[in-house]
Write a protein that holds these residues in place. Structure first.
Motif, PDB file in Angstrom:
ATOM      1  N   CYS A   1     -24.609   4.133  28.914  1.00  0.00           N
ATOM      2  CA  CYS A   1     -24.354   5.493  28.449  1.00  0.00           C
ATOM      3  C   CYS A   1     -25.614   6.346  28.513  1.00  0.00           C
ATOM      4  CB  CYS A   1     -23.823   5.475  27.009  1.00  0.00           C
ATOM      5  SG  CYS A   1     -25.005   4.800  25.816  1.00  0.00           S
ATOM      6  N   HIS A   2     -25.416   7.658  28.333  1.00  0.00           N
ATOM      7  CA  HIS A   2     -26.502   8.592  28.046  1.00  0.00           C
ATOM      8  C   HIS A   2     -26.434   8.878  26.549  1.00  0.00           C
ATOM      9  CE1 HIS A   2     -27.716   9.469  32.160  1.00  0.00           C
ATOM     10  NE2 HIS A   2     -26.438   9.619  32.492  1.00  0.00           N
ATOM     11  N   THR A   3     -27.554   8.672  25.871  1.00  0.00           N
ATOM     12  CA  THR A   3     -27.575   8.894  24.428  1.00  0.00           C
ATOM     13  C   THR A   3     -28.916   9.455  23.991  1.00  0.00           C
ATOM     14  OG1 THR A   3     -27.360   7.827  22.260  1.00  0.00           O
ATOM     15  CG2 THR A   3     -28.302   6.499  24.034  1.00  0.00           C
ATOM     16  N   THR A   4     -28.899  10.250  22.910  1.00  0.00           N
ATOM     17  CA  THR A   4     -30.137  10.781  22.339  1.00  0.00           C
ATOM     18  C   THR A   4     -30.760   9.816  21.349  1.00  0.00           C
ATOM     19  OG1 THR A   4     -28.909  11.897  20.570  1.00  0.00           O
ATOM     20  CG2 THR A   4     -29.298  13.145  22.598  1.00  0.00           C
TER      21      THR A   4
ATOM     22  N   HIS B   1     -33.041   7.213  32.186  1.00  0.00           N
ATOM     23  CA  HIS B   1     -31.843   7.842  32.754  1.00  0.00           C
ATOM     24  C   HIS B   1     -30.584   7.346  32.051  1.00  0.00           C
ATOM     25  CE1 HIS B   1     -34.214   9.572  36.002  1.00  0.00           C
ATOM     26  NE2 HIS B   1     -34.781   8.386  36.155  1.00  0.00           N
ATOM     27  N   ARG B   2     -30.463   6.038  31.951  1.00  0.00           N
ATOM     28  CA  ARG B   2     -29.319   5.457  31.276  1.00  0.00           C
ATOM     29  C   ARG B   2     -29.799   4.414  30.279  1.00  0.00           C
ATOM     30  NH1 ARG B   2     -24.530   6.839  33.223  1.00  0.00           N
ATOM     31  NH2 ARG B   2     -23.452   5.146  32.168  1.00  0.00           N
ATOM     32  N   THR B   3     -28.956   4.149  29.300  1.00  0.00           N
ATOM     33  CA  THR B   3     -29.255   3.128  28.307  1.00  0.00           C
ATOM     34  C   THR B   3     -28.220   2.015  28.428  1.00  0.00           C
ATOM     35  OG1 THR B   3     -30.235   4.717  26.776  1.00  0.00           O
ATOM     36  CG2 THR B   3     -29.501   2.638  25.847  1.00  0.00           C
TER      37      THR B   3
ATOM     38  N   THR C   1     -22.622  10.648  26.236  1.00  0.00           N
ATOM     39  CA  THR C   1     -21.870  10.931  27.473  1.00  0.00           C
ATOM     40  C   THR C   1     -21.932   9.729  28.417  1.00  0.00           C
ATOM     41  OG1 THR C   1     -23.831  11.926  28.501  1.00  0.00           O
ATOM     42  CG2 THR C   1     -22.300  13.411  27.359  1.00  0.00           C
ATOM     43  N   ASP C   2     -21.103   9.825  29.473  1.00  0.00           N
ATOM     44  CA  ASP C   2     -21.081   8.834  30.562  1.00  0.00           C
ATOM     45  C   ASP C   2     -20.972   7.406  30.041  1.00  0.00           C
ATOM     46  OD1 ASP C   2     -21.280  10.858  32.406  1.00  0.00           O
ATOM     47  OD2 ASP C   2     -23.448  10.704  32.606  1.00  0.00           O
TER      48      ASP C   2
END
Length: 329
Positions: A250-253, A273-275, A297-298
């Protein structure tokens, strides 16, 4: 094996489901042991092979994989137990005429001065109904190389010739010991296609490999060995589920440090970029992630890797219970 296997696997051991109950039995290992150099190379090992299936025999070095194949070929004897192929003893003429084997180069002892076509002609003469030369060359990806001598071939080309020799007799049972070692990615995947082709024709393949993605991609069933004992058996999905992990991408903050504090999260990898988050409870983890990060997201959820289960199994004490083939875990 309570530390590794969930409760439903223990139930499967008591009430195993036969995954191949409608297929013809091709070969059988029954309580086989083999003593070598004062130790048991195989220890009360049992497994069956059925028509039209691909079985991967996995395990760390010294687990007994090659020894098992040599016994099935009649090249080595047993200290205890029974082995049969097509209802006959291993090594009998009837069994030999219906089997083919790709052994590792050191095991195969291939003369280096013979050409590819000379090797194939020699092996074709051993069988009553061999495949045509042109078909063997095409299947093995050797068309146009038939005049090359074995000693002048690259490592990958040598493997392709050994595969060609294994299929000369159009075998019903094919043993492949590390079949794609030294091959590049394109050649390896071409070999996979040919292995699947043989299985689709109703032939049985037993392969060993250190490429776990190869076992995952090809095998209908996996048997895992450690120190000569069977420690797990099942479909690739069954085996992978043993790890109890799935991966969330995912994309996460959220920071990696914060993610590691989420319950059931096993590991976190972030590359900017991704986690990637490995978790033993994917649904619960996803719900908590969405609650913690409205901007998530994603989101993607992928199955556990065979490598995770393999490491977990082979690092655990081999005296633990054996997982049986059954319904999804």
């Amino acid at each position: 094996m309570s530390a590794i296997y969930p409760r439903d696997i223990r139930t499967m051991q008591q009430n195993p489901v036969t995954c191949v109950e409608h297929k013809a039995l091709i070969a059988s290992f029954k309580s086989v042991s083999r003593a070598m150099d004062g130790r048991l190379a195989l220890d009360d090992l049992s497994f069956d092979l059925y028509a039209g299936e691909i079985v991967a025999l996995l395990g760390p070095n010294g687990a007994g994989k090659t020894t098992s194949i040599r016994i099935l070929l009649g090249l080595s004897g047993v200290s205890a137990g029974e082995v049969s192929l097509f209802g006959h003893r291993a090594g009998s003429r009837t069994a030999r005429e219906r089997t083919g084997a790709l052994l590792q180069v050191g095991e195969a002892s291939v003369p280096e001065n013979l050409r590819i076509d000379e090797h194939i002609d020699l092996f074709r003469s051993y069988y009553p109904r061999p495949l045509p030369m042109s078909e063997i060359l095409e299947i093995a990806g050797l068309t146009g190389l038939e005049k090359r001598r074995f000693g002048k071939l690259s490592g990958g080309e040598q493997q392709r010739l050994l595969f060609a020799l294994a299929i000369c007799g159009n075998p019903d049972l094919l043993f492949l010991d590390e079949p794609t070692v030294s091959m590049d990615v394109e050649t390896r995947r071409s070999m996979w296609q040919q292995i699947r082709r043989f299985a689709a024709e109703g032939k049985t393949i037993l392969l060993t490999t250190h490429y776990l993605e190869e076992a995952d991609a090809l095998a209908d069933r996996i048997v895992v060995l450690k120190r000569g004992k069977k420690i797990a058996e099942g479909t690739p999905e069954n085996i992978k589920a043993i790890s109890g992990k799935r991966t969330i991408s995912c994309h996460t903050t959220l920071s990696a440090e914060r993610l590691r504090r989420v319950e059931a999260v096993v590991s976190v990898f972030a590359d900017g970029h991704r986690t990637l988050i490995a978790t033993s409870a994917p649904e619960a983890t996803v719900r908590e992630l969405m609650a913690l990060d409205p901007d998530l997201t994603d989101l993607e959820l992928t199955a556990a890797a065979l490598e995770d289960a393999f490491v977990l199994l082979t690092e655990h004490d081999e005296r633990s219970a054996v997982a049986s083939c059954g319904d999804a875990i």
